[in-house]
Motif scaffolding. Structure first.
Motif, PDB file in Angstrom:
ATOM      1  N   PHE A   1      54.393  50.395  43.220  1.00  0.00           N
ATOM      2  CA  PHE A   1      53.329  51.374  43.010  1.00  0.00           C
ATOM      3  C   PHE A   1      51.964  50.782  43.357  1.00  0.00           C
ATOM      4  O   PHE A   1      51.057  51.514  43.788  1.00  0.00           O
ATOM      5  N   ASN A   2      51.778  49.495  43.192  1.00  0.00           N
ATOM      6  CA  ASN A   2      50.468  48.855  43.355  1.00  0.00           C
ATOM      7  C   ASN A   2      50.325  48.040  44.633  1.00  0.00           C
ATOM      8  O   ASN A   2      49.240  47.519  44.900  1.00  0.00           O
ATOM      9  N   VAL A   3      51.373  47.916  45.420  1.00  0.00           N
ATOM     10  CA  VAL A   3      51.277  47.140  46.652  1.00  0.00           C
ATOM     11  C   VAL A   3      50.231  47.753  47.579  1.00  0.00           C
ATOM     12  O   VAL A   3      50.217  48.961  47.821  1.00  0.00           O
ATOM     13  N   GLY A   4      49.310  46.925  48.054  1.00  0.00           N
ATOM     14  CA  GLY A   4      48.273  47.401  48.965  1.00  0.00           C
ATOM     15  C   GLY A   4      47.142  48.149  48.285  1.00  0.00           C
ATOM     16  O   GLY A   4      46.273  48.703  48.959  1.00  0.00           O
ATOM     17  N   ARG A   5      47.140  48.143  46.960  1.00  0.00           N
ATOM     18  CA  ARG A   5      46.131  48.894  46.200  1.00  0.00           C
ATOM     19  C   ARG A   5      45.393  47.933  45.259  1.00  0.00           C
ATOM     20  O   ARG A   5      45.878  46.857  44.953  1.00  0.00           O
ATOM     21  N   GLY A   6      44.209  48.359  44.783  1.00  0.00           N
ATOM     22  CA  GLY A   6      43.436  47.516  43.867  1.00  0.00           C
ATOM     23  C   GLY A   6      43.074  46.193  44.500  1.00  0.00           C
ATOM     24  O   GLY A   6      43.326  45.131  43.921  1.00  0.00           O
TER      25      GLY A   6
ATOM     26  N   GLN B   1      44.868  57.633  57.451  1.00  0.00           N
ATOM     27  CA  GLN B   1      44.234  57.999  56.187  1.00  0.00           C
ATOM     28  C   GLN B   1      45.044  59.099  55.505  1.00  0.00           C
ATOM     29  O   GLN B   1      45.345  60.118  56.110  1.00  0.00           O
ATOM     30  N   PRO B   2      45.431  58.928  54.227  1.00  0.00           N
ATOM     31  CA  PRO B   2      46.155  59.998  53.542  1.00  0.00           C
ATOM     32  C   PRO B   2      45.264  61.212  53.337  1.00  0.00           C
ATOM     33  O   PRO B   2      44.033  61.092  53.236  1.00  0.00           O
ATOM     34  N   ALA B   3      45.893  62.369  53.244  1.00  0.00           N
ATOM     35  CA  ALA B   3      45.138  63.617  53.237  1.00  0.00           C
ATOM     36  C   ALA B   3      44.356  63.840  51.957  1.00  0.00           C
ATOM     37  O   ALA B   3      43.285  64.436  51.980  1.00  0.00           O
ATOM     38  N   TYR B   4      44.861  63.342  50.819  1.00  0.00           N
ATOM     39  CA  TYR B   4      44.371  63.862  49.551  1.00  0.00           C
ATOM     40  C   TYR B   4      43.585  62.876  48.704  1.00  0.00           C
ATOM     41  O   TYR B   4      43.328  63.127  47.532  1.00  0.00           O
ATOM     42  N   ALA B   5      43.169  61.763  49.295  1.00  0.00           N
ATOM     43  CA  ALA B   5      42.274  60.836  48.606  1.00  0.00           C
ATOM     44  C   ALA B   5      41.559  59.993  49.644  1.00  0.00           C
ATOM     45  O   ALA B   5      42.165  59.558  50.628  1.00  0.00           O
ATOM     46  N   LEU B   6      40.288  59.755  49.419  1.00  0.00           N
ATOM     47  CA  LEU B   6      39.523  58.875  50.307  1.00  0.00           C
ATOM     48  C   LEU B   6      39.875  57.419  50.033  1.00  0.00           C
ATOM     49  O   LEU B   6      39.977  56.612  50.952  1.00  0.00           O
ATOM     50  N   GLY B   7      40.016  57.065  48.760  1.00  0.00           N
ATOM     51  CA  GLY B   7      40.598  55.780  48.391  1.00  0.00           C
ATOM     52  C   GLY B   7      39.751  54.553  48.606  1.00  0.00           C
ATOM     53  O   GLY B   7      40.281  53.441  48.665  1.00  0.00           O
ATOM     54  N   TYR B   8      38.427  54.694  48.686  1.00  0.00           N
ATOM     55  CA  TYR B   8      37.600  53.517  48.967  1.00  0.00           C
ATOM     56  C   TYR B   8      37.673  52.490  47.844  1.00  0.00           C
ATOM     57  O   TYR B   8      37.525  51.290  48.087  1.00  0.00           O
ATOM     58  N   LEU B   9      37.901  52.918  46.600  1.00  0.00           N
ATOM     59  CA  LEU B   9      38.094  51.968  45.507  1.00  0.00           C
ATOM     60  C   LEU B   9      39.559  51.584  45.347  1.00  0.00           C
ATOM     61  O   LEU B   9      39.868  50.576  44.716  1.00  0.00           O
ATOM     62  N   ASP B  10      40.430  52.367  45.908  1.00  0.00           N
ATOM     63  CA  ASP B  10      41.854  52.247  45.626  1.00  0.00           C
ATOM     64  C   ASP B  10      42.610  51.415  46.655  1.00  0.00           C
ATOM     65  O   ASP B  10      43.265  50.434  46.302  1.00  0.00           O
ATOM     66  N   PHE B  11      42.534  51.797  47.936  1.00  0.00           N
ATOM     67  CA  PHE B  11      43.375  51.119  48.928  1.00  0.00           C
ATOM     68  C   PHE B  11      42.592  50.615  50.141  1.00  0.00           C
ATOM     69  O   PHE B  11      43.185  50.214  51.131  1.00  0.00           O
ATOM     70  N   TRP B  12      41.247  50.637  50.094  1.00  0.00           N
ATOM     71  CA  TRP B  12      40.467  49.920  51.089  1.00  0.00           C
ATOM     72  C   TRP B  12      40.471  48.429  50.715  1.00  0.00           C
ATOM     73  O   TRP B  12      40.888  48.055  49.616  1.00  0.00           O
ATOM     74  N   TRP B  13      39.990  47.594  51.620  1.00  0.00           N
ATOM     75  CA  TRP B  13      39.962  46.168  51.328  1.00  0.00           C
ATOM     76  C   TRP B  13      38.754  45.483  51.980  1.00  0.00           C
ATOM     77  O   TRP B  13      38.072  46.057  52.835  1.00  0.00           O
ATOM     78  N   TYR B  14      38.528  44.277  51.537  1.00  0.00           N
ATOM     79  CA  TYR B  14      37.357  43.467  51.922  1.00  0.00           C
ATOM     80  C   TYR B  14      37.767  42.478  53.005  1.00  0.00           C
ATOM     81  O   TYR B  14      38.819  41.820  52.916  1.00  0.00           O
ATOM     82  N   ASP B  15      36.914  42.355  54.041  1.00  0.00           N
ATOM     83  CA  ASP B  15      37.153  41.434  55.147  1.00  0.00           C
ATOM     84  C   ASP B  15      36.127  40.306  55.057  1.00  0.00           C
ATOM     85  O   ASP B  15      34.946  40.499  55.367  1.00  0.00           O
TER      86      ASP B  15
END
Length: 641
Positions: free
Chosen positions: A271-276, A613-627
């Motif tokens: 559930f959390n892979v690639g998230r947070g 990009q999934p349709a139903y969430a922007l996810g900038y806090l959820d599944f974006w990441w830092y480079d």
């Protein structure tokens, strides 16, 4: 960007596209669940009302995430106004931004209350639980919890904590929530430390029951008992959560920072892979939009959701954008638009006459507003299900017509014979549309509000037609201009139009007390059927529900909700949603305004997001990441400190 904490649970949107109706509970959908042939007990790794789940029990991660996303770095965002509490579940005080994010539930959701998974509707997957069990009748549900789940204190999350949290919401939570839930969930039973069972009332709809209890935040029973804290109090001390993030620092009215819990128990769950992915999430507070934007330009925070059309069209030409240090990006938004608009307080006697509401609505000129104030970037919204297959169109037909006819005399006759209400049109050339002004004048005359020699409208008792619009002074300058011009048109109609600008704390208090004639607010988009409808649109909680800013109390809407909750198929649900959309537009509780089908995002070029990009969430806090490599280049160039 304005971040609003959700008081109890997010009323998840019902999935309406790519959904398959379950024809028999014993059928296995993509490995989603299994049913015991004798007892008809379904055991599954997740839940949807119709029994279909996109992700099988052995899914490795959600399809849209980057499973190799690096962990690290910081994302910083902004919000406007003030806060004086880190307890967002109380009516008292103003909760801090993202102050629900530390708390998980049996069924999982995204960081910042976004959907997870974000590529499907109405599907919920186990997080604090390993599996759920329920009979075909959905008379009860058992959650089998994960023994490894831990609060940030290291204490285990047990069934006792879940039962405690459920009861705490009933005893000290919002009245509208507690009253609705007590009627539907009469009993909770802790079977053992990691098994909990909820019973549901006989003879009621099974909608939003399993997911209702599945989204109760998990709070520490031990912490509440040791501290004596209450859920209905304003306080800066927050109870420990079990989520990926925990509070790092709180500077009242200036900033809040959250850090990733290095010992987070669930970091390796599919559930959390690639998230947070961020080590830190920081929220900066500002008193007004202009200062917030200037702070973004200077690098005081690094990610911005733009909601101001003027700024999006004209202000993103500063040097850091020109040099490529700040990315300006439009990302498609697959979610139906939030039904926001200028909402009438139906508790005010003057606004109980629909002719008055229709007349004052004609003062809003969308076409002029969009062209003159919003750079032509928006579309006009008319529906609570805008742009979806469940939006009411034209005359009711087939299943929707049969649904409405089956309700009898409670349905307004004109709803069956007239096309669904659509927003009025106006000329874009000038603010005051003279055709609409004439129509408004006739409506007000018919309603008994006659223009006197002084140009003001009064009733037979000599009382002036006065309307007060409540506005948050820290909000968008563009919204302020829209409302000012709307009020100007009202004045030309002979209405004594008063615009009251108040600070954020006063606005929150008056909004909760419904101390306004009109307000800019919102209702949820209607995609599927859920018992949350009763809090948003139902008569029983109309006088006090925080989710019903109009105070709508309609026997017709109540009847539609009751019948909708009994829908047993996709087709019945679709007809019910169309009927509800039609009825709400008929009741005319708000002046619908505009919507945007893309996210306007701007961020310093140190973040990445999935290509798909999934349709139903922007996810900038959820599944974006830092480079980190990109971040170093920004620092070397002096674009960031």
């Amino acid at each position: 960007m304005s971040i609003v904490p959700v008081p109890a649970r997010r009323f998840n949107k019902a999935r309406i596209w790519s959904v398959v109706a379950a024809t028999a509970i014993a059928v296995v959908w993509g490995g989603a669940s299994v049913a015991d042939e004798e007892s008809k007990i379904i055991k599954s790794h997740g839940y949807s009302f119709y029994g279909d789940l996109t992700y099988p029990a052995d899914y490795p991660h959600f399809d849209y995430v980057n499973p190799e996303a690096p962990k690290g770095g910081e994302i910083s965002i902004s919000t406007l106004g003030t806060f004086d509490s880190m307890n967002p579940y109380s009516r008292k005080g103003r909760g801090g931004a993202l102050s629900t994010m530390m708390y998980e539930s049996l069924l999982g959701e995204g960081i910042g209350n976004e959907a997870a998974p974000a590529d499907v509707y109405g599907e919920y997957y186990c997080l604090l639980c390993e599996s759920i069990e329920y009979p075909e009748s959905k008379d009860w549900v058992i959650f089998n919890m994960r023994p490894e789940a831990r609060f940030s204190t290291g204490e285990p999350v047990t069934a006792h904590d879940i039962a405690f949290s459920h009861n705490l919401l009933l005893d000290e939570g919002l009245q509208s929530y507690a009253e609705a839930v007590r009627k539907r969930i009469p009993k909770v039973e802790v079977i053992d430390d990691y098994t909990i069972k909820f019973y549901f009332t006989e003879g009621i709809s099974r909608r939003s029951l399993i997911d209702q209890v599945g989204f109760v935040p998990a709070w520490s029973k031990k912490w509440y008992e040791e501290t004596g804290a209450r859920l209905d109090e304003s306080r800066l001390e927050a109870s420990p959560g079990s989520g990926a993030y925990m509070i790092e620092d709180v500077d009242v009215n200036r900033r809040i920072s959250y850090k990733r819990n290095p010992d987070y128990w669930g970091k390796d769950l599919p559930f959390n892979v690639g998230r947070g992915n961020f080590d830190r999430i920081r929220v900066e507070y500002f008193g007004d939009e202009n200062s917030a934007f200037e702070a973004f330009k200077s690098g005081e925070y690094t990610y911005r959701n733009e909601g101001n059309s003027k700024q999006w069209a004209t202000a993103y030409d500063f040097p850091k954008v020109q040099d490529g240090y700040v990315v300006k990006e439009e990302i498609a938004d697959g979610s139906p638009p939030t039904p926001s608009g200028m909402i009438f307080n139906l508790g005010r006697e003057v606004l109980q006459d629909k002719r008055v509401r229709e007349a004052v609505a004609l003062a809003f000129n969308f076409e002029w507003t969009n062209e003159s104030l919003q750079y032509g970037l928006f579309k006009q919204r008319g529906s609570f299900s805008q742009g979806t297959p469940r939006m009411a169109i034209g005359l009711p037909e087939e299943d929707e017509l049969a649904f409405l006819e089956g309700l009898g005399d409670v349905v307004a006759p004109e709803m069956l014979t007239q096309e669904v209400r659509m927003p009025h049109s106006s000329g874009a050339a000038r603010l005051l549309d003279r055709r609409n002004a004439r129509a408004a004048s006739k409506l007000l005359d018919d309603a008994g509000w006659i223009v006197g020699d002084d140009g003001k409208r009064r009733n037979a008792a000599g009382e002036p037609l006065k309307l007060t619009f409540l506005l948050n002074s820290s909000g968008s300058a563009t919204l302020s201009a829209v409302v000012e011009n709307y009020m100007s048109n009202l004045t030309s109609f002979g209405v004594e139009a008063v615009l009251e600008r108040v600070d954020a704390s006063q606005y929150t208090a008056r909004e909760r007390d419904r101390d306004y004639d009109m307000i800019y607010d919102q209702y949820p988009a209607i995609l599927g059927v859920g018992t949350g409808f009763n809090q948003y649109f139902g008569s029983e909680a109309a006088s006090f529900s925080l989710f019903n800013p109009a105070g709508l109390a309609s026997p017709m809407v109540d009847a539609i909700i009751e019948k909708a909750l009994a829908a047993q198929s996709i087709e019945e649900e679709a007809a019910a949603v169309k009927a509800l959309d039609r009825a709400l537009r008929h009741e005319f509780i708000m002046i619908p305004v505009w919507y945007n089908d893309v996210h306007w995002t701007a961020y310093y070029d140190q973040y990445d997001h999935p290509e798909a990009q999934p349709a139903y969430a922007l996810g900038y806090l959820d599944f974006w990441w830092y480079d980190e490599e990109k971040a170093q280049k920004l620092r070397a160039a002096g674009a960031l400190r």
